[in-house]
Design an enzyme around this catalytic site. Structure first.
Site, short mmCIF file in Angstrom:
data_model
loop_
_atom_site.label_atom_id
_atom_site.label_comp_id
_atom_site.label_asym_id
_atom_site.label_seq_id
_atom_site.Cartn_x
_atom_site.Cartn_y
_atom_site.Cartn_z
N GLU A 30 0.74 -1.20 0.02
CA GLU A 30 0.03 -0.18 0.00
C GLU A 30 0.97 1.21 -0.15
OE1 GLU A 30 -1.56 1.75 3.53
OE2 GLU A 30 -1.23 -0.16 4.61
N LYS A 166 -3.06 -1.90 15.88
CA LYS A 166 -2.40 -0.79 17.16
C LYS A 166 -3.52 -0.80 18.07
CE LYS A 166 0.75 2.11 14.98
NZ LYS A 166 0.37 1.93 13.59
N1 PSU Z 1 -2.16 1.65 10.88
C1 PSU Z 1 -0.96 1.84 10.93
N2 PSU Z 1 -0.08 2.39 9.64
C2 PSU Z 1 -1.03 2.94 8.57
C3 PSU Z 1 -2.39 2.92 8.69
C4 PSU Z 1 -2.82 2.10 9.71
O1 PSU Z 1 -0.10 1.36 11.80
O2 PSU Z 1 -0.34 3.77 7.76
C5 PSU Z 1 -3.19 3.47 7.42
C6 PSU Z 1 -3.59 2.16 6.57
O3 PSU Z 1 -3.42 2.63 5.14
C7 PSU Z 1 -4.87 2.00 6.95
C8 PSU Z 1 -5.50 3.29 7.24
O4 PSU Z 1 -5.67 1.34 5.88
O5 PSU Z 1 -4.20 3.89 8.20
C9 PSU Z 1 -6.78 2.97 8.11
O6 PSU Z 1 -7.09 4.39 8.19
P1 PSU Z 1 -8.53 4.72 8.74
O7 PSU Z 1 -8.51 4.30 10.15
O8 PSU Z 1 -8.79 6.16 8.46
O9 PSU Z 1 -9.35 3.97 8.05
#
Ligand code: PSU
Ligand code: MN
Length: 312
Positions: A30, A166
């Protein structure tokens, strides 16, 4: 249908296209982790190291993003540099944002787990490795903040290899959500969900498998049966790089309190928390982040090689 998608919207790098056509292993990666997950230049350095790990396992990397008005499966080194340099100015693209990123060819679109899964699936890539997935946020009973990653896992047939979620998230509720939607969670050599920076939580995984061939066997049976949807493969951070639980818990509490006080909401929440935690831990969480990504990519590449070896 597929042809129209590829002609109009999707650009697959020649190397990736050839590998898919010859049923060789490909690993999707990604780009939000590059733009929003890590600072420049560590983000670009990590993205390039990640691609080298994939190649060393005999697979082809396909870093995914949206550039020049096209869904891109297989960014070049220059394109990765562009995403990394754009950083948080890049558009964080989840499922809902895809048509907007396509409509404006000047947009640098960084794909999350959800949108990377969508593009990987369109390109015919079945294994995707990253750092951590989004999930149900703490306090979601009030805020309804549930990452679109989970809904994507419910419906799109791609395996996501990650270090769990996390503890900025409510991991228990994340498990419940995945269970409701029939998304299997495989612990790779672990019986519990890892929490990204740390190896253990109180939450059990559904199944424990310890070799890539076994994981590939589950993937191919699930999809050959027509059971659509993703699979989560959780790999704990290697022990020598794991963070101290108490230190991370304190950093997370303080980051959450600050996000709350500043009224940070929606798609800004996750990047804000990641940056704060990195600042509070004096950058040592960044080192952990990089190492766990490299390890997930190693495991993901081995799974992709086994999956290709089975003929899909
Ligand atoms: N968790 C991490 N690092 C990240 C992300 C999540 O430890 O970079 C990023 C990933 O791209 C994940 C996104 O798909 O955040 C999720 O964001 P949201 O919670 O806004 O859906
Ligand atoms: Mn959210």
């Amino acid at each position: 249908m597929m042809q129209t998608v590829s002609e109009n919207f999707l650009s697959v790098a020649p190397e990736v296209r050839d590998a898919i056509g010859e049923n060789r292993a490909v690993v999707a990666l990604e780009s939000t982790i590059i733009s929003h997950g890590m600072p420049y230049p560590e983000n670009v350095e990590t993205a390039m190291r990640v691609e080298a790990v994939v190649r060393a396992q005999g697979a082809v990397p396909a870093t995914i993003g949206i550039l020049d008005g096209k869904l891109q499966a297989g960014l070049s080194a220059d394109q990765i540099e562009r995403v990394g340099k754009t950083g948080q100015q890049a558009l964080k693209v989840s499922r809902r944002d895809i048509p907007f990123a396509l409509a404006d060819s000047t947009v640098v679109g960084a794909t999350t787990v959800a949108s990377t899964m969508i593009i990987a699936d369109l390109a015919g890539i079945k294994v995707f490795a990253t750092g951590g997935i989004g999930g149900v946020h703490r306090g979601a009973a009030q805020t309804m903040d549930i990452s679109a990653d989970l809904q994507e896992l419910a419906s799109t047939s791609v395996a996501v290899v990650c270090a769990g979620a996390k503890s900025i998230l409510d991991i228990g509720l994340t498990c419940e959500y995945l269970e409701t939607h029939g998304v299997p969670v495989i612990g790779y050599d672990t019986e519990c969900w890892p929490a990204f920076y740390t190896r253990r939580t109180e939450h059990p995984v559904d199944y424990t498998l310890s070799d890539p061939a076994a994981v590939a066997g589950v993937l191919s049976r699930k999809w050959q049966l027509g059971l659509q949807g993703g699979v989560v493969v959780c790999v704990p951070v290697p022990v020598q790089y794991a963070q101290d639980e108490a230190v991370i818990d304190r950093a997370i509490s303080s980051a959450l309190a600050e996000a709350d006080a500043l009224g940070i909401r929606g798609k800004d929440t996750t990047p804000f928390l990641l940056e704060k935690i990195a600042a509070i831990t004096g950058g040592s969480s960044l080192a952990t982040n990089i190492e766990l990504v490299l390890n997930n990519v190693l495991v993901g590449s081995r799974i992709a090689v086994e999956y290709a070896g089975r003929g899909g």
